[in-house]
Design a protein around this motif. Structure first.
Motif, PDB file in Angstrom:
ATOM      1  N   GLY A 323     -13.803  -4.524  16.661  1.00  0.00           N
ATOM      2  CA  GLY A 323     -13.776  -4.818  18.089  1.00  0.00           C
ATOM      3  C   GLY A 323     -12.354  -5.017  18.564  1.00  0.00           C
ATOM      4  N   ASN A 324     -12.190  -5.949  19.515  1.00  0.00           N
ATOM      5  CA  ASN A 324     -10.839  -6.272  19.974  1.00  0.00           C
ATOM      6  C   ASN A 324     -10.262  -7.463  19.240  1.00  0.00           C
ATOM      7  OD1 ASN A 324     -12.273  -8.427  20.953  1.00  0.00           O
ATOM      8  ND2 ASN A 324     -11.703  -8.151  23.112  1.00  0.00           N
ATOM      9  N   LEU A 325     -10.925  -7.859  18.130  1.00  0.00           N
ATOM     10  CA  LEU A 325     -10.508  -9.067  17.430  1.00  0.00           C
ATOM     11  C   LEU A 325      -9.453  -8.787  16.366  1.00  0.00           C
ATOM     12  CD1 LEU A 325     -10.961 -12.115  17.045  1.00  0.00           C
ATOM     13  CD2 LEU A 325     -12.773 -11.541  15.395  1.00  0.00           C
ATOM     14  N   ALA A 326      -9.676  -7.792  15.502  1.00  0.00           N
ATOM     15  CA  ALA A 326      -8.775  -7.563  14.377  1.00  0.00           C
ATOM     16  C   ALA A 326      -8.642  -6.080  14.080  1.00  0.00           C
ATOM     17  CB  ALA A 326      -9.268  -8.299  13.133  1.00  0.00           C
ATOM     18  N   HIS A 327      -7.413  -5.673  13.828  1.00  0.00           N
ATOM     19  CA  HIS A 327      -7.103  -4.291  13.465  1.00  0.00           C
ATOM     20  C   HIS A 327      -6.530  -4.306  12.054  1.00  0.00           C
ATOM     21  CE1 HIS A 327      -6.159  -0.085  14.280  1.00  0.00           C
ATOM     22  NE2 HIS A 327      -4.972  -0.273  13.734  1.00  0.00           N
ATOM     23  N   PHE A 328      -7.291  -3.761  11.096  1.00  0.00           N
ATOM     24  CA  PHE A 328      -6.901  -3.778   9.690  1.00  0.00           C
ATOM     25  C   PHE A 328      -6.251  -2.448   9.310  1.00  0.00           C
ATOM     26  CE2 PHE A 328     -10.258  -6.898  10.009  1.00  0.00           C
ATOM     27  CZ  PHE A 328      -9.872  -7.913   9.144  1.00  0.00           C
ATOM     28  N   ASN A 329      -5.061  -2.528   8.743  1.00  0.00           N
ATOM     29  CA  ASN A 329      -4.388  -1.363   8.191  1.00  0.00           C
ATOM     30  C   ASN A 329      -4.470  -1.466   6.674  1.00  0.00           C
ATOM     31  OD1 ASN A 329      -2.938  -0.249  10.782  1.00  0.00           O
ATOM     32  ND2 ASN A 329      -2.546  -2.455  10.763  1.00  0.00           N
ATOM     33  N   ILE A 330      -5.297  -0.624   6.074  1.00  0.00           N
ATOM     34  CA  ILE A 330      -5.492  -0.665   4.622  1.00  0.00           C
ATOM     35  C   ILE A 330      -4.435   0.235   3.993  1.00  0.00           C
ATOM     36  CG2 ILE A 330      -7.086  -0.232   2.727  1.00  0.00           C
ATOM     37  CD1 ILE A 330      -8.611  -0.562   6.106  1.00  0.00           C
ATOM     38  N   LEU A 331      -3.564  -0.344   3.171  1.00  0.00           N
ATOM     39  CA  LEU A 331      -2.387   0.365   2.683  1.00  0.00           C
ATOM     40  C   LEU A 331      -2.549   0.810   1.232  1.00  0.00           C
ATOM     41  CD1 LEU A 331       0.510  -1.837   4.156  1.00  0.00           C
ATOM     42  CD2 LEU A 331      -0.792   0.012   5.240  1.00  0.00           C
ATOM     43  N   ASP A 332      -1.705   1.767   0.856  1.00  0.00           N
ATOM     44  CA  ASP A 332      -1.585   2.253  -0.510  1.00  0.00           C
ATOM     45  C   ASP A 332      -0.117   2.107  -0.906  1.00  0.00           C
ATOM     46  OD1 ASP A 332      -1.297   3.690  -2.855  1.00  0.00           O
ATOM     47  OD2 ASP A 332      -2.277   5.503  -2.124  1.00  0.00           O
ATOM     48  N   THR A 333       0.208   1.034  -1.622  1.00  0.00           N
ATOM     49  CA  THR A 333       1.598   0.776  -2.011  1.00  0.00           C
ATOM     50  C   THR A 333       1.923   1.326  -3.395  1.00  0.00           C
ATOM     51  OG1 THR A 333       1.082  -1.392  -2.978  1.00  0.00           O
ATOM     52  CG2 THR A 333       1.647  -1.345  -0.637  1.00  0.00           C
ATOM     53  N   ARG A 334       1.061   2.160  -3.942  1.00  0.00           N
ATOM     54  CA  ARG A 334       1.272   2.625  -5.314  1.00  0.00           C
ATOM     55  C   ARG A 334       1.526   4.126  -5.406  1.00  0.00           C
ATOM     56  NH1 ARG A 334       3.106  -0.337  -9.203  1.00  0.00           N
ATOM     57  NH2 ARG A 334       1.858  -2.008  -8.286  1.00  0.00           N
ATOM     58  N   GLN A 335       0.812   4.929  -4.632  1.00  0.00           N
ATOM     59  CA  GLN A 335       0.821   6.378  -4.824  1.00  0.00           C
ATOM     60  C   GLN A 335       2.110   7.045  -4.362  1.00  0.00           C
ATOM     61  OE1 GLN A 335      -2.136  10.177  -3.808  1.00  0.00           O
ATOM     62  NE2 GLN A 335      -2.513   8.193  -2.867  1.00  0.00           N
ATOM     63  N   TYR A 336       2.791   6.474  -3.367  1.00  0.00           N
ATOM     64  CA  TYR A 336       3.920   7.165  -2.739  1.00  0.00           C
ATOM     65  C   TYR A 336       5.256   6.459  -2.958  1.00  0.00           C
ATOM     66  CZ  TYR A 336      -0.254   8.784  -0.252  1.00  0.00           C
ATOM     67  OH  TYR A 336      -1.507   9.262   0.050  1.00  0.00           O
ATOM     68  N   ARG A 337       5.282   5.390  -3.692  1.00  0.00           N
ATOM     69  CA  ARG A 337       6.493   4.577  -3.804  1.00  0.00           C
ATOM     70  C   ARG A 337       7.566   5.238  -4.668  1.00  0.00           C
ATOM     71  NH1 ARG A 337       5.965  -0.840  -7.086  1.00  0.00           N
ATOM     72  NH2 ARG A 337       4.285  -1.356  -5.622  1.00  0.00           N
ATOM     73  N   ASP A 338       8.824   4.825  -4.414  1.00  0.00           N
ATOM     74  CA  ASP A 338       9.912   5.134  -5.336  1.00  0.00           C
ATOM     75  C   ASP A 338       9.730   4.310  -6.601  1.00  0.00           C
ATOM     76  OD1 ASP A 338      11.273   6.944  -3.649  1.00  0.00           O
ATOM     77  OD2 ASP A 338      12.212   5.285  -2.552  1.00  0.00           O
ATOM     78  N   ASP A 339      10.332   4.784  -7.699  1.00  0.00           N
ATOM     79  CA  ASP A 339      10.240   4.063  -8.959  1.00  0.00           C
ATOM     80  C   ASP A 339      10.875   2.680  -8.805  1.00  0.00           C
ATOM     81  OD1 ASP A 339       9.640   3.533 -11.563  1.00  0.00           O
ATOM     82  OD2 ASP A 339      11.040   4.977 -12.430  1.00  0.00           O
ATOM     83  N   GLN A 340      10.413   1.719  -9.598  1.00  0.00           N
ATOM     84  CA  GLN A 340      10.983   0.384  -9.563  1.00  0.00           C
ATOM     85  C   GLN A 340      12.484   0.432  -9.879  1.00  0.00           C
ATOM     86  OE1 GLN A 340       8.180   1.086 -11.255  1.00  0.00           O
ATOM     87  NE2 GLN A 340       6.560  -0.307 -10.591  1.00  0.00           N
ATOM     88  N   ALA A 341      13.253  -0.338  -9.146  1.00  0.00           N
ATOM     89  CA  ALA A 341      14.714  -0.327  -9.289  1.00  0.00           C
ATOM     90  C   ALA A 341      15.162  -1.129 -10.509  1.00  0.00           C
ATOM     91  CB  ALA A 341      15.366  -0.891  -8.028  1.00  0.00           C
TER      92      ALA A 341
END
Length: 549
Positions: A323-341
């Motif tokens: 509704g107008n209460l909450a907008h959820f952005n479900i993310l993928d922080t694993r598939q597209y990331r750069d390698d760990q520094a």
């Protein structure tokens, strides 16, 4: 640089050492799921399941085919996904000898006894996808509770409850949901038994649904992984079957629609994009492994066809608008990331980690997220994601010691998002996080070096369902780390999940914990509750150590 070892030899060793557990006894399974009575009733009407005839291709099973339970997910105002997988011999590749697709009936009703059936149809259990079923049911009413079940041959599934979303522009007075992550099979999933009894609209799972590791460690009462580390599609299928055989997990899936996203253990611990974290695979070999893992994930989750994997990629980031209460952005922080520094997971910042081009979301997903935040008309703007978002100095005393696997390893990416939130006046930013097997509550700031810097949002980090074992309360580590990080308002090392109650006026998160997971029967309690008021970013402690229930 990853070393090149013989992947074929790895697969040969895995195949030679694989030992399947015994198939789940049908009667014991049904009794544990509490569905004997309803299934007995269902069997009496097996031949009149809504007037649909069974195709000649539909097999008769010697063992119960719905051993992995049922689930629903991806709700919309007029639609929901219904999931199951035919697996009469669940830990032996499913046990389906048929290489063709199998028709499976489904029906949706307004009551759990199916006296008022509103939708019914047939969806194929696809052999290509492990005989899993993903039925996308449309034509439902918004904001409505439904019950559903499946039938194949002479067998009726358990009964599940689901719920559609309210209309996208509706004025919503309340939303209740829970989020969880990190469930290692070695311990008991008791928290899910309690979650299933909550009054919730939906559930988010933020990753580490399974663990890919082998049989190391002492399992509670013999609960232990059934094979060495997994690499192939059949390996991953059997591992998901092991986890989905858990009765408490099945109860939570039956009770609510789930929205899922993954982290790393669905493939390999700490992998980054197309780069493995260990030295036993080349990039090409890891691509094969990742493709197998992604397919198995799709096969076992209530996802839409838009998330169907393609080779070694899978579309998983998406939105859910309540509704107008909450907008959820479900993310993928694993598939597209750069390698760990910096070649390590805990390091002080370096020019590599501070590189402004580094990304944890990938350019396309990051642009998508900023656009979604701009377009949102909701009161609360939510990131449902995997790894620690706020800055977290894990070293006591002088010097920084930051996790290169979390957003601290990608500070430029975090700064781009937070600067956008500030510059575009995005209201009420809330970040939901899993991964770290501990509870945290954090104020989010643009400048963590200045304790007086205003908060720009909040982060609720949920502990694991079981990973890490029984755990303990705050202890000296938690006290010290909160001193080192004044924006961190709470730390706790018990197991459980977070229950959230959202209204136009406020957001409250209750940290639900169990005292142990090494044996069944633990009670649950609310360890602490935090509230955030609309328009006033910053955590308010509104209750601690509430009695167990």
């Amino acid at each position: 640089m990853k070393n090149d070892h013989g992947f074929d030899e790895v697969k040969r060793i895995l195949k030679n050492n694989e030992e399947s557990l015994k198939s789940i006894d049908r009667r014991k399974f049904l009794q544990a799921s509490g569905k004997v009575a309803s299934l007995a009733l269902g069997l009496t009407i097996a031949n009149q399941f809504n007037g649909l005839s069974v195709s000649a291709e539909a097999p008769s099973f010697k063992s119960y085919p719905f051993t992995l339970g049922i689930a629903s997910g991806e709700p919309l105002p007029d639609s929901v996904v219904l999931w199951t997988r035919l697996a009469p011999d669940p830990l032996n590749g499913g046990g389906m000898k048929q290489q063709h697709d199998v028709p499976v009936k489904w029906e949706v009703a307004r009551d759990e006894h199916f006296r008022n059936v509103v939708k019914h149809g047939v969806e194929f259990a696809r052999a290509q996808f492990g005989h899993s079923v993903h039925a996308e049911v449309y034509g439902l009413q918004p904001g409505t509770e439904y019950f559903y079940r499946f039938k194949v041959g002479n067998d009726i599934s358990q009964v599940g409850r689901t719920k559609t979303l309210p209309p996208f522009t509706a004025n919503i007075s309340k939303l209740s949901f829970a989020f969880a992550s990190c469930q290692h099979y070695n311990e008991y999933f008791t928290a899910y038994d309690h979650m299933a009894k909550e009054d919730l609209d939906l559930v988010y799972h933020l990753g580490d649904y399974i663990y890919e590791t082998g049989q190391s460690g002492d399992g509670a009462d013999g609960r232990i992984h059934n094979t060495p580390e997994i690499y192939t599609l059949e390996d991953y299928r059997n591992r998901y079957a092991l986890y989905k055989s858990d009765v408490d997990l099945q109860k939570a899936h039956e009770a609510f629609p789930w929205i899922v996203t993954w982290d790393d253990h669905e493939v390999e611990d700490n992998y980054a994009g197309g780069v493995p974290s260990k030295n036993d695979q080349t990039l090409a070999e890891f691509a094969i492994r990742r493709a197998a893992a992604y397919q198995a994930y799709y096969e076992h989750m209530p996802l839409r066809r838009t998330s169907m994997p393609h080779k070694d990629s899978m579309q998983l980031y998406r939105t859910l608008t309540y509704g107008n209460l909450a907008h959820f952005n479900i993310l993928d922080t694993r598939q597209y990331r750069d390698d760990q520094a910096n070649g390590d997971l805990w390091k002080s910042p370096t020019p590599e980690s501070e590189d402004p081009k580094r990304t944890i979301l990938g350019d396309e997903q990051e642009a998508w997220l900023l656009g979604e935040l701009d377009q949102s008309k909701a009161t609360w703007n939510v990131l449902a994601q995997q790894v620690f978002f706020a800055r977290r100095d894990g070293k006591m005393g002088a010097g920084d010691n930051l996790s290169m696997d979390a957003w601290d390893g990608y500070p430029a990416a975090r700064n781009r998002i937070l600067s956008h939130v500030r510059d575009h006046n995005i209201s009420n930013l809330v970040v939901l996080t899993g991964d770290v097997h501990t509870n945290w509550a954090n104020d989010i700031k643009l400048d963590y070096t200045n304790p007086d810097s205003p908060s720009i949002g909040v982060e609720f980090v949920g502990t694991s369902i079981t990973s890490g074992g029984d755990g303990y309360d705050i202890g000296s580590y938690g006290i010290n780390i909160m001193k080192e990080n004044p924006h961190i308002k709470f730390y706790n090392n018990q197991r459980g999940y977070i229950r959230c109650t959202v209204t136009p006026q406020s957001w409250q998160s209750d940290y639900r914990v169990v005292p142990y997971v090494s044996r069944p029967g633990a009670a649950i309690s609310t360890r602490i509750s935090f509230k955030v008021e609309n328009g006033k970013p910053g955590l308010q402690n509104v209750g601690q150590a509430i009695a167990a229930t």
